[in-house]
Write a protein that holds these residues in place. Structure first.
Motif, PDB file in Angstrom:
ATOM      1  N   ILE A 118       0.841  -1.202   0.000  1.00  0.00           N
ATOM      2  CA  ILE A 118       0.000   0.000   0.000  1.00  0.00           C
ATOM      3  C   ILE A 118       0.873   1.248   0.000  1.00  0.00           C
ATOM      4  O   ILE A 118       1.766   1.390   0.841  1.00  0.00           O
ATOM      5  N   CYS A 119       0.595   2.167  -0.911  1.00  0.00           N
ATOM      6  CA  CYS A 119       1.272   3.471  -0.918  1.00  0.00           C
ATOM      7  C   CYS A 119       0.303   4.543  -0.437  1.00  0.00           C
ATOM      8  O   CYS A 119      -0.815   4.649  -0.954  1.00  0.00           O
ATOM      9  N   ILE A 120       0.722   5.323   0.562  1.00  0.00           N
ATOM     10  CA  ILE A 120      -0.067   6.450   1.055  1.00  0.00           C
ATOM     11  C   ILE A 120       0.368   7.699   0.297  1.00  0.00           C
ATOM     12  O   ILE A 120       1.533   8.088   0.364  1.00  0.00           O
ATOM     13  N   LEU A 121      -0.554   8.311  -0.414  1.00  0.00           N
ATOM     14  CA  LEU A 121      -0.267   9.532  -1.157  1.00  0.00           C
ATOM     15  C   LEU A 121      -1.062  10.691  -0.577  1.00  0.00           C
ATOM     16  O   LEU A 121      -2.122  10.503   0.011  1.00  0.00           O
ATOM     17  N   GLY A 122      -0.556  11.897  -0.770  1.00  0.00           N
ATOM     18  CA  GLY A 122      -1.229  13.097  -0.288  1.00  0.00           C
ATOM     19  C   GLY A 122      -0.282  14.282  -0.335  1.00  0.00           C
ATOM     20  O   GLY A 122       0.923  14.130  -0.544  1.00  0.00           O
ATOM     21  N   ARG A 123      -0.842  15.459  -0.134  1.00  0.00           N
ATOM     22  CA  ARG A 123      -0.034  16.672  -0.200  1.00  0.00           C
ATOM     23  C   ARG A 123       0.910  16.739   0.996  1.00  0.00           C
ATOM     24  O   ARG A 123       0.696  16.112   2.035  1.00  0.00           O
ATOM     25  N   ASN A 124       1.982  17.532   0.851  1.00  0.00           N
ATOM     26  CA  ASN A 124       2.886  17.773   1.976  1.00  0.00           C
ATOM     27  C   ASN A 124       2.103  18.364   3.148  1.00  0.00           C
ATOM     28  O   ASN A 124       1.319  19.300   2.973  1.00  0.00           O
ATOM     29  N   GLY A 125       2.321  17.816   4.340  1.00  0.00           N
ATOM     30  CA  GLY A 125       1.631  18.310   5.514  1.00  0.00           C
ATOM     31  C   GLY A 125       0.238  17.743   5.707  1.00  0.00           C
ATOM     32  O   GLY A 125      -0.460  18.131   6.652  1.00  0.00           O
ATOM     33  N   ALA A 126      -0.191  16.795   4.832  1.00  0.00           N
ATOM     34  CA  ALA A 126      -1.540  16.231   4.949  1.00  0.00           C
ATOM     35  C   ALA A 126      -1.665  15.285   6.130  1.00  0.00           C
ATOM     36  O   ALA A 126      -2.778  15.013   6.600  1.00  0.00           O
ATOM     37  N   GLY A 127      -0.527  14.751   6.604  1.00  0.00           N
ATOM     38  CA  GLY A 127      -0.575  13.853   7.754  1.00  0.00           C
ATOM     39  C   GLY A 127      -0.179  12.424   7.451  1.00  0.00           C
ATOM     40  O   GLY A 127      -0.486  11.510   8.214  1.00  0.00           O
ATOM     41  N   LYS A 128       0.543  12.214   6.364  1.00  0.00           N
ATOM     42  CA  LYS A 128       0.912  10.841   5.966  1.00  0.00           C
ATOM     43  C   LYS A 128       1.858  10.211   7.000  1.00  0.00           C
ATOM     44  O   LYS A 128       1.647   9.070   7.428  1.00  0.00           O
ATOM     45  N   SER A 129       2.901  10.948   7.380  1.00  0.00           N
ATOM     46  CA  SER A 129       3.835  10.416   8.381  1.00  0.00           C
ATOM     47  C   SER A 129       3.138  10.211   9.724  1.00  0.00           C
ATOM     48  O   SER A 129       3.426   9.248  10.448  1.00  0.00           O
ATOM     49  N   ASP A 163      -6.601  12.825   1.840  1.00  0.00           N
ATOM     50  CA  ASP A 163      -7.030  14.097   1.259  1.00  0.00           C
ATOM     51  C   ASP A 163      -7.984  14.782   2.228  1.00  0.00           C
ATOM     52  O   ASP A 163      -9.103  14.308   2.451  1.00  0.00           O
ATOM     53  N   ARG A 164      -7.514  15.871   2.855  1.00  0.00           N
ATOM     54  CA  ARG A 164      -8.334  16.678   3.771  1.00  0.00           C
ATOM     55  C   ARG A 164      -8.964  15.828   4.870  1.00  0.00           C
ATOM     56  O   ARG A 164     -10.146  15.942   5.186  1.00  0.00           O
ATOM     57  N   GLY A 165      -8.133  14.945   5.432  1.00  0.00           N
ATOM     58  CA  GLY A 165      -8.573  14.146   6.568  1.00  0.00           C
ATOM     59  C   GLY A 165      -9.269  12.855   6.200  1.00  0.00           C
ATOM     60  O   GLY A 165      -9.554  12.028   7.063  1.00  0.00           O
ATOM     61  N   ARG A 166      -9.567  12.654   4.919  1.00  0.00           N
ATOM     62  CA  ARG A 166     -10.236  11.432   4.479  1.00  0.00           C
ATOM     63  C   ARG A 166      -9.221  10.468   3.876  1.00  0.00           C
ATOM     64  O   ARG A 166      -8.270  10.888   3.216  1.00  0.00           O
ATOM     65  N   LEU A 167      -9.446   9.174   4.074  1.00  0.00           N
ATOM     66  CA  LEU A 167      -8.615   8.132   3.482  1.00  0.00           C
ATOM     67  C   LEU A 167      -9.447   7.404   2.432  1.00  0.00           C
ATOM     68  O   LEU A 167     -10.431   6.733   2.760  1.00  0.00           O
ATOM     69  N   ILE A 168      -9.042   7.564   1.184  1.00  0.00           N
ATOM     70  CA  ILE A 168      -9.795   6.976   0.067  1.00  0.00           C
ATOM     71  C   ILE A 168      -8.913   5.940  -0.612  1.00  0.00           C
ATOM     72  O   ILE A 168      -7.775   6.239  -1.005  1.00  0.00           O
ATOM     73  N   SER A 169      -9.427   4.714  -0.742  1.00  0.00           N
ATOM     74  CA  SER A 169      -8.641   3.603  -1.281  1.00  0.00           C
ATOM     75  C   SER A 169      -8.891   3.439  -2.771  1.00  0.00           C
ATOM     76  O   SER A 169     -10.040   3.475  -3.238  1.00  0.00           O
ATOM     77  N   TYR A 170      -7.803   3.270  -3.520  1.00  0.00           N
ATOM     78  CA  TYR A 170      -7.860   2.994  -4.964  1.00  0.00           C
ATOM     79  C   TYR A 170      -7.145   1.661  -5.193  1.00  0.00           C
ATOM     80  O   TYR A 170      -5.955   1.524  -4.913  1.00  0.00           O
ATOM     81  N   GLU A 171      -7.876   0.685  -5.704  1.00  0.00           N
ATOM     82  CA  GLU A 171      -7.415  -0.704  -5.695  1.00  0.00           C
ATOM     83  C   GLU A 171      -6.624  -1.118  -6.923  1.00  0.00           C
ATOM     84  O   GLU A 171      -6.147  -2.243  -6.983  1.00  0.00           O
ATOM     85  N   ARG A 172      -6.479  -0.266  -7.934  1.00  0.00           N
ATOM     86  CA  ARG A 172      -5.973  -0.753  -9.222  1.00  0.00           C
ATOM     87  C   ARG A 172      -4.636  -0.147  -9.638  1.00  0.00           C
ATOM     88  O   ARG A 172      -4.365   0.004 -10.821  1.00  0.00           O
ATOM     89  N   GLY A 173      -3.800   0.206  -8.674  1.00  0.00           N
ATOM     90  CA  GLY A 173      -2.466   0.668  -9.014  1.00  0.00           C
ATOM     91  C   GLY A 173      -2.390   2.154  -9.301  1.00  0.00           C
ATOM     92  O   GLY A 173      -3.399   2.866  -9.370  1.00  0.00           O
TER      93      GLY A 173
END
Length: 631
Positions: A32-43, A222-232
């Motif tokens: 799983i790769c977590i993507l998002g803008r800098n400062g979004a809270g990934k770390s 994205d803005r506090g929401r975690l949205i899963s995309y299953e296809r790469g």
């Protein structure tokens, strides 16, 4: 099968929610790769999964006996000790004991009483079973157990940190920007390693090529929401764009409806007397929803203050040589000409001297021999990978504006807060100290600081570390339209391929070779070179007799008189040997053969074996000489 699950998670720092009613799960074996803008809270999300941070509210469920290990974003800062000690400490108390025992066992002056106490402690903890695991992980990652941490580069320190995470054999491995500070060879190795890794993997990365090659699921924060995309990754880009467009349409419908209701509530006294109280309550709810909505963060507005054009010649390098020591040769007799508008990538493994080469070009170091002649009218901007130009204790705005309220860009005065908003720093964030920023935000800040300076020679040393994908793409566009000259050091393969026109590849040992293009030109060359080396090694490992036969086939040699006579006689020799072998085989195959005495049968069997060896040798000689004669 879920190893880990978060349900209805809420987490905020101050008034900045990082997780807002978010759900997330990890299945066995997922990448799983977590993507998002800098400062979004990934770390921050990785720290929550690792148990280093707790949610404000919501539930976390972890399958029993599931082990989790996290590799942090930055290389270990610990400089004392050796690799073995650092890796062993990942095992907790028993690891600490093993690390101390290793240190004492290497010291001839060690206190024997302490050594005995440590041995007893390890026995009590049943810790010796972990010793081979530590050695195995160190070997697997190509590390040296006795290597001093203080002497390792950032890339090697990342490997050491990874070894510490792996030694616990985690069911879930968490990696935060694992390709940062790694050279292209280490990135290729890491990709292959993670593809074959049996546990679940959750990682953060903005290296698009790396994400494409490793991830089988994308989770967008994205803005506090975690949205899963299953296809790469590729499908994620398409689905994400469609999601944002649909969201924009829905938000517009909502805003239009809200505007109508606001107009209705502001009607005259007659309308207010007859207004529907239910409609009023609905309007109040709509106002509340609109206030809580977090709009999509805008994209950075990157612009570079280009100076007047430099001279056509930017730099002329003649027979440049420089070395740190007899063992570390950076450049050996290298010559090149850099012209205005050239965009050159500096590519090579960590520690090969790319940053040193830049300092030689810019005149910050004096070469041992050779010369560097810079052109005229040069205005140089230098992005340093260590961000030494930022003061961590000062605020964002003071780093850019030096305590003033305005900055000058392209000859015009701008308010510093407005300029920083182009780089996605809100007024509140602009007043925060630099030490509170994420790695990507620090890189954006350094770009903002440097882009205020007019430049016709742009030198970027690892500018892509930690930048989010959107900012990377904008920086690519900026460089593409930039009319000046560029020297770029980056291990981000896609970024380099999209920006440079040619590359200097550092082979090591001072050897530098120029290529047209970036990694897309160099990697195929290196793969072909590696294949040739493997073939040579395979040839060397074959039996010497076979080599002796095959080598002359590729060498044009005129036959000697003796060789000609031998070639003429070999057919007759082969025929004679075949006749003798046939007769012996008939005799051995007869029923009476094994009724003879043992010494007689043994002699005949040895004779047959000797004749067969002679026949094989005669055939090889005949093939060799026949081949030479044909050539």
């Amino acid at each position: 099968m879920n190893l880990y699950r978060i349900t209805k998670a809420e987490l905020a720092f101050g008034d900045h929610p990082l997780l807002n009613n978010a759900d997330f799960h990890i299945n066995r074996g997922e990448k799983i790769c977590i993507l998002g803008r800098n400062g979004a809270g990934k770390s921050t999300l990785l720290k929550v999964i690792a148990g280093d941070l707790h949610l404000d509210s919501g539930e976390t469920n972890i399958r029993s006996e599931t082990k989790i290990a996290r590799l942090p974003q930055d290389p270990p800062k610990e400089s004392n000790g050796v690799v073995y000690q650092y890796v062993a400490k990942g095992l907790g108390e028993v690891g600490q004991a093993l690390a101390r025992f290793y240190q004492l066992s290497q010291d001839t002056q060690a206190d024997l009483n302490e050594l005995a106490d440590i041995q007893q402690k390890i026995d009590k903890l049943d810790g010796w079973q972990f010793e081979p695991k530590i050695q195995q992980v160190i070997s697997r990652l190509g590390l040296e157990a006795d290597a001093e941490l203080s002497g390792l580069s950032g890339g090697w320190l990342r490997k050491v940190a990874l070894a510490q995470a792996l030694v616990v054999e985690p069911d879930i491995l968490l990696l935060d920007e694992p390709t940062n500070h790694l050279d292209y060879q280490s990135i290729n190795w890491l990709e292959q390693f993670l593809k074959e890794y049996n546990g679940a993997l959750v990682f953060i990365s903005h290296d698009r090529a790396f994400v494409r090659n490793v991830a089988n699921r994308i989770v967008d924060l994205d803005r506090g929401r975690l949205i899963s995309y299953e296809r790469g990754y590729e499908q994620y880009l398409i689905d994400k764009e469609a999601f944002l467009k649909a969201e924009e349409v829905e938000n517009k419908k909502f805003d239009d409806k809200l505007a109508q209701e606001e107009t209705w509530i502001r009607q005259g006294i007659k309308a207010r007397r007859t207004r529907n109280e239910g409609r009023v309550r609905h309007l109040q709810q709509m106002r509340k929803e609109r206030a809580q909505r977090r709009d999509v963060q805008g994209t950075a507005n990157l612009n570079l203050d280009e100076a007047k054009r430099s001279g056509k010649l930017v730099a002329e390098v003649k027979n440049l040589s420089y070395r740190y020591s007899d063992e570390l040769n950076i450049v050996e007799d290298f010559s090149c000409v850099i012209m205005r508008g050239d965009k050159i990538g500096l590519i090579g493994p960590n520690g090969c001297g790319k940053s040193t080469f830049i300092k030689l070009i810019l005149g910050q170091l004096t070469p041992d021999s050779g010369s560097v002649k810079l052109g005229t009218n040069l205005d140089i901007v230098y992005f340093d990978q260590y961000r030494d130009q930022l003061d961590e204790e000062m605020s964002v705005i003071d780093n850019v504006a030096d305590g003033k309220q305005d900055v000058v860009f392209n000859g015009r005065s701008r308010h510093a807060l407005g300029y920083l908003q182009d780089f996605l720093f809100s007024p509140q964030r602009a007043r925060s100290p630099v030490k509170s920023l994420s790695g990507g935000e620090k890189n954006r800040l350094l770009l903002a600081k440097l882009f205020l300076k007019p430049a016709n020679l742009l030198v970027l040393d690892e500018p892509t570390n930690d930048l989010d994908v959107e900012t990377l793409e904008l920086l690519e566009e900026l460089i593409d339209s930039y009319q000046g000259t560029l020297l770029l050091v980056s291990h981000d393969r896609e970024f380099v391929d999209n920006t440079v026109t040619s590359s200097f590849f550092f082979h090591g040992g001072g050897q530098i070779e120029e290529f047209m293009g970036g990694y897309d030109a160099i990697i195929p060359y290196l793969k072909e070179k590696e294949a040739r080396l493997k073939q040579i090694q395979n040839d060397k490992s074959e039996p010497s007799q076979k080599k002796a036969v095959e080598k002359p086939r590729n060498t044009k040699v005129k036959l000697s008189y003796k060789q000609k006579r031998l070639l003429e006689s070999l057919p007759q020799t082969i025929e004679s040997l075949e006749t003798q072998i046939s007769a012996l085989q008939d005799e051995i195959n007869s029923p009476e053969f094994f009724t003879l005495e043992a010494d007689i049968t043994q002699a005949k069997l040895e004779s047959l074996n000797k004749l067969e060896e002679e026949l094989e040798t005669a055939f090889e000689q005949w093939e060799e000489l026949e081949s030479l004669e044909n050539e």
